[in-house]
Design a protein around this motif. Sequence first.
Motif, PDB file in Angstrom:
ATOM      1  N   ALA A 121      55.119  54.494  48.380  1.00 57.95           N
ATOM      2  CA  ALA A 121      56.459  54.952  48.760  1.00 57.95           C
ATOM      3  C   ALA A 121      56.765  56.264  48.055  1.00 57.95           C
ATOM      4  CB  ALA A 121      57.495  53.904  48.380  1.00 57.95           C
ATOM      5  N   TYR A 122      56.987  57.308  48.831  1.00 59.00           N
ATOM      6  CA  TYR A 122      57.218  58.637  48.258  1.00 59.00           C
ATOM      7  C   TYR A 122      58.243  59.353  49.123  1.00 59.00           C
ATOM      8  CZ  TYR A 122      56.164  62.992  45.808  1.00 59.00           C
ATOM      9  OH  TYR A 122      56.248  64.126  45.030  1.00 59.00           O
ATOM     10  N   ARG A 123      59.282  59.846  48.461  1.00 57.25           N
ATOM     11  CA  ARG A 123      60.335  60.591  49.152  1.00 57.25           C
ATOM     12  C   ARG A 123      60.573  61.885  48.376  1.00 57.25           C
ATOM     13  NH1 ARG A 123      64.206  58.541  52.782  1.00 57.25           N
ATOM     14  NH2 ARG A 123      63.480  56.440  52.258  1.00 57.25           N
ATOM     15  N   PRO A 161      67.421  52.080  43.515  1.00 61.82           N
ATOM     16  CA  PRO A 161      66.940  50.787  42.985  1.00 61.82           C
ATOM     17  C   PRO A 161      66.137  50.954  41.698  1.00 61.82           C
ATOM     18  CG  PRO A 161      65.551  51.507  44.804  1.00 61.82           C
ATOM     19  CD  PRO A 161      66.677  52.499  44.719  1.00 61.82           C
ATOM     20  N   LEU A 162      66.237  49.969  40.841  1.00 62.10           N
ATOM     21  CA  LEU A 162      65.481  49.953  39.593  1.00 62.10           C
ATOM     22  C   LEU A 162      64.432  48.855  39.566  1.00 62.10           C
ATOM     23  CD1 LEU A 162      68.367  50.627  37.039  1.00 62.10           C
ATOM     24  CD2 LEU A 162      66.758  52.273  38.040  1.00 62.10           C
ATOM     25  N   VAL A 215      62.725  52.694  49.779  1.00 63.31           N
ATOM     26  CA  VAL A 215      62.978  53.695  48.744  1.00 63.31           C
ATOM     27  C   VAL A 215      62.209  53.262  47.497  1.00 63.31           C
ATOM     28  CG1 VAL A 215      64.721  54.756  47.260  1.00 63.31           C
ATOM     29  CG2 VAL A 215      65.241  54.298  49.652  1.00 63.31           C
ATOM     30  N   ALA A 216      61.535  54.231  46.863  1.00 64.91           N
ATOM     31  CA  ALA A 216      60.734  53.922  45.683  1.00 64.91           C
ATOM     32  C   ALA A 216      61.619  53.561  44.498  1.00 64.91           C
ATOM     33  CB  ALA A 216      59.847  55.106  45.333  1.00 64.91           C
ATOM     34  N   VAL A 217      61.169  52.595  43.725  1.00 62.26           N
ATOM     35  CA  VAL A 217      61.854  52.218  42.496  1.00 62.26           C
ATOM     36  C   VAL A 217      61.931  53.455  41.583  1.00 62.26           C
ATOM     37  CG1 VAL A 217      61.683  50.843  40.401  1.00 62.26           C
ATOM     38  CG2 VAL A 217      61.213  49.801  42.615  1.00 62.26           C
TER      39      VAL A 217
END
Length: 497
Positions: free
Chosen positions: A273-275, A210-211, A150-152
């Motif tokens: 990472a891209y959602r 997530p950060l 998952v992207a930050v």
Amino acid sequence: MRRVALIALGLAACTGEGGGLVRVEGSGYFDPASIDFMEQPIGEVARQPVRFTNSSGAELQILDVQYEPPADGFGLRIEGGGSFRNSIVRPGGTVALEATFGPDREGPVRVMALVQSEELEIPLELSGEGRRVDPAHLEANPTAVVFGEVAVGGRATQGLTLTNVGEREGRFVRAIQRAPFDATTVGGGVIPARDLAPDEVMSVEIGFAPLQVGEFDEVIRFALDGGDQTVVEVSGRAVAAGTMSCATTMIDFGPVERGDEARRSIQCTATGAYRVASIVSESSEVDVLSVSPQIGSAVTTLQFEVRFRATGVAHEIDTNVVITATHGEQNTIRVLAETIDPPASALDIAATIRWTAPADVDIHLVRQGGLPFMAENDCHFESPTIDWNVIGQMRDDPFLSRDIQSGPAEERISMEDGAAGVYDVYAFINERSGVAPIAVDAEIVLRGQTPSTLSQTLDGCGVLWHIGRIRHDTSPPRFEATDTLGLDYMAFADCAN
């Protein structure tokens, strides 16, 4: 000494010569004579009514109630409360009692309750079976949630169900969580406290937001009132956010006839990472279809279709389709399109007026039974389309092409399906910038017929020209010219106010 009846000596009134002692039968009984409580949960108390009758001729004082063999869990008391011990039952009297069974262990139990008086032991057979009942407990499905990458700055979610697999009702009180994971209601929001019956299911969402980059492993606990907790393992990997670019940033559908639609396929490519969180059209006339992979998925290539549906009066749209990533990045695709009237050859009715003067002349199409400016019956600039004839069917409704407020100009009202209606056509001077007369030309076209044309000079504010009547209730349909002028509706004109 156990017995249902006993012959006791008592003093009675004298009978026969000299009197003497008479034998009196002492007895009593229960109705019913036996009670089977069947299966009962441990820790709960079951109750059954029973009646005791003193069938003897003397009072009975209840001295005690014994149980053979001795066993906990059974009881016998007066209905409504009160001890049966030390009570007195008059001769022939009946007492309403309550037998109870509150098992404290598993398995069958059978005893004989012996109601004792000074002279009698009257039996009541009691039986039942204790059953252990599982307390409320939540079972999670799945028991572990793995998010992958998952992207930050983004947030991914997965569904989870919690089922009360116990045999008692339980109250869910809270989710105990730790960032970057969370538990919410489906769609977001704090999970409220609630009661859950046995086998009842509660749906929730697990989120991962997530950060910073890294691997994360935690647990989320779902707690019931009383301390019972169900643990769900959660894990995910946070990576640097990616970006997306699309093959086009603008779609121009151009003119589309009312009732038709146009489609265009879009392809986009993501790096890193891209959602996708959402793909949203800002116009109700533009739809997003056939999204692949589905919303919420991690993507490297994104495909979807944009559809424009031409409805309503002739008009243009300039809108956007916005792609939003879970980490917040947005891509915008501009969408241009125009709804136009079908060609005259595809219409049952096309009524047109034309003028060149700097004036606001309006066309009106009024269905039979109505009058100009009558709501729901007059198609004009205030009601550029009305749902006539078959409700919800667009083909049999009138449509004003456009409202133009100064010449040179043309306004047209058309109907694809004239149905079996009768319609009056008018031209009305709503506003004028000078005093010169206004020349107006009218053209009425019925499908497959030669156009009918009329011309008239309108002089004065609020002049109404009744051009004629379209009869679509005849075969073939026909136009009947009226060609009359009037001032009956002058108060509706802007120039009169």
